[in-house]
Design a protein around this motif. Structure first.
Motif, PDB file in Angstrom:
ATOM      1  N   UNK A   1       6.179  -0.226   6.521  1.00 35.50           N
ATOM      2  CA  UNK A   1       7.185   1.115   6.281  1.00 35.50           C
ATOM      3  C   UNK A   1       8.385   0.470   5.185  1.00 35.50           C
ATOM      4  N   UNK A   2       8.674  -0.769   5.498  1.00 34.24           N
ATOM      5  CA  UNK A   2       9.606  -1.516   4.783  1.00 34.24           C
ATOM      6  C   UNK A   2       9.134  -1.171   3.098  1.00 34.24           C
ATOM      7  N   UNK A   3       7.993  -1.577   3.000  1.00 27.75           N
ATOM      8  CA  UNK A   3       7.402  -1.402   1.451  1.00 27.75           C
ATOM      9  C   UNK A   3       7.455   0.110   1.056  1.00 27.75           C
ATOM     10  N   UNK A   4       7.378   0.908   2.033  1.00 28.02           N
ATOM     11  CA  UNK A   4       7.316   2.492   1.550  1.00 28.02           C
ATOM     12  C   UNK A   4       8.697   2.860   1.367  1.00 28.02           C
TER      13      UNK A   4
ATOM     14  N   UNK B   1      13.392  15.544   4.840  1.00 31.85           N
ATOM     15  CA  UNK B   1      12.793  14.734   5.994  1.00 31.85           C
ATOM     16  C   UNK B   1      11.586  14.175   5.143  1.00 31.85           C
ATOM     17  N   UNK B   2      11.146  12.901   5.404  1.00 34.39           N
ATOM     18  CA  UNK B   2      10.176  12.419   4.919  1.00 34.39           C
ATOM     19  C   UNK B   2       9.154  11.664   6.218  1.00 34.39           C
ATOM     20  N   UNK B   3       8.252  12.150   6.568  1.00 29.39           N
ATOM     21  CA  UNK B   3       7.548  11.787   7.532  1.00 29.39           C
ATOM     22  C   UNK B   3       6.064  11.291   7.102  1.00 29.39           C
ATOM     23  N   UNK B   4       6.040   9.766   7.582  1.00 35.12           N
ATOM     24  CA  UNK B   4       4.972   9.122   6.978  1.00 35.12           C
ATOM     25  C   UNK B   4       3.885   8.827   8.022  1.00 35.12           C
ATOM     26  N   UNK B   5       2.519   8.683   7.544  1.00 33.32           N
ATOM     27  CA  UNK B   5       1.341   8.368   8.437  1.00 33.32           C
ATOM     28  C   UNK B   5       1.324   6.857   8.217  1.00 33.32           C
ATOM     29  N   UNK B   6       1.502   6.104   9.130  1.00 32.90           N
ATOM     30  CA  UNK B   6       1.218   4.697   9.415  1.00 32.90           C
ATOM     31  C   UNK B   6      -0.093   4.308   8.942  1.00 32.90           C
TER      32      UNK B   6
ATOM     33  N   UNK C   1       0.807  -1.363  -0.053  1.00 27.66           N
ATOM     34  CA  UNK C   1      -0.031   0.087  -0.193  1.00 27.66           C
ATOM     35  C   UNK C   1       0.799   1.329   0.052  1.00 27.66           C
ATOM     36  N   UNK C   2       0.325   2.431  -0.603  1.00 24.28           N
ATOM     37  CA  UNK C   2       1.104   3.692  -0.581  1.00 24.28           C
ATOM     38  C   UNK C   2       0.526   4.374   0.711  1.00 24.28           C
ATOM     39  N   UNK C   3       1.695   4.925   1.476  1.00 21.85           N
ATOM     40  CA  UNK C   3       1.371   5.547   2.664  1.00 21.85           C
ATOM     41  C   UNK C   3       1.628   6.978   2.360  1.00 21.85           C
ATOM     42  N   UNK C   4       0.629   7.600   3.036  1.00 23.38           N
ATOM     43  CA  UNK C   4       0.864   9.057   2.816  1.00 23.38           C
ATOM     44  C   UNK C   4       2.017   9.636   3.466  1.00 23.38           C
TER      45      UNK C   4
END
Length: 260
Positions: A67-70, A40-45, A1-4
């Motif tokens: 997160x690994x997929x992202x 900086x890359x801040x992800x939404x889980x 899946x793609x994380x925002x």
């Protein structure tokens, strides 16, 4: 899946992974400081912020997989990572798997005894129910230092000194994020965090801990370092569970100095 996710700044990349709460907005108190020196890359889980929930089981394993997929999807390779609370556990799990580069984990979960995790569950779950019940009144409550201190006594060593803008996103996230309940179950009913033998991590590892953390207790820090013997331990004096709240300058400096 793609994380925002949110990207800011330039330089060598730094991936930020949040804990329970607001998603990537949880890093707002230090994002500008970090982005002044790094990309900086801040992800939404999954199930937090603007990312859709996972279709199947929610566990530390499946959140880490996301997160690994992202990282693979974005071509980030040996990216340095920093996480807080549940996010700190996730970046340690990534490092244990040999993923990423340097790692900074702030007040990670997963190093508690059975009794400690029972207390964690028994105190945080009612806090989440209370925040949900008070959603409409949260702006007013956090705008007052007395009521803000009562709401945040478990999370901050100095809640009266925090701004409403700092804490409101995380409180709203606890109340509204679709995956809050499932993530709490993963933390409290799932396995404890596994460690990594000396010499097996992909980069430097730093574990930061607030001396006055009432969520993941300070005595758990020694267990974390025993599980990750290559890690360097940093104490935040007079700090609770959110170093980005109670000690933003120190937290940002630690992340920048201990990642490359």
């Amino acid at each position: 899946m793609t994380l925002h996710h949110v990207r800011r700044g330039s330089g060598s990349p730094l991936l930020l992974v949040h804990g329970l709460g607001a998603g990537s907005q949880s890093w707002a108190p230090i994002l500008d400081r970090l982005a002044a020196e790094r990309e900086v890359i801040a992800v939404d889980l999954p199930g937090f912020g603007q990312s859709a929930p996972l279709a199947g089981e929610v566990s530390i394993t499946t959140l880490t997989d996301a997160v690994a997929g992202f990282i693979d999807e974005q071509g980030l390779g040996a990216v340095s990572t920093a996480g807080q609370s549940m996010g700190a556990r996730i970046v340690l799990e990534l490092a244990r798997r040999g993923r990423g580069g340097d790692t900074v984990a702030l007040d990670p979960g997963g190093f508690w005894t059975d009794r400690e995790v029972a207390v964690f569950s028994g105190t945080l779950r009612p806090s989440i129910r209370l925040v949900r019940a008070l959603q409409g009144a949260l702006p007013t409550l956090v705008g007052n230092p007395v009521s803000r201190s009562a709401l945040l006594a478990q999370f901050s060593a100095r809640p009266w000194a925090l701004s409403a803008e700092t804490v409101l996103p995380d409180l709203r996230g606890l109340a509204t994020a679709p995956s809050t309940g499932a993530a709490m179950d993963a933390l409290t009913r799932g396995p404890k965090q596994e460690g990594a033998p000396a010499g097996t991590l992909p980069g430097r590892a730093t574990i930061g801990w607030g001396r006055r953390d009432l969520v993941t207790l300070p005595r758990q820090a020694q267990r974390a370092v025993a599980a990750f013997p290559d890690a360097q331990l940093h104490w935040f004096e007079g700090c609770g569970h959110f170093p980005q709240w109670d000690a933003p300058d120190e937290a940002a400096r630690l992340i920048l100095d201990r990642t490359s």
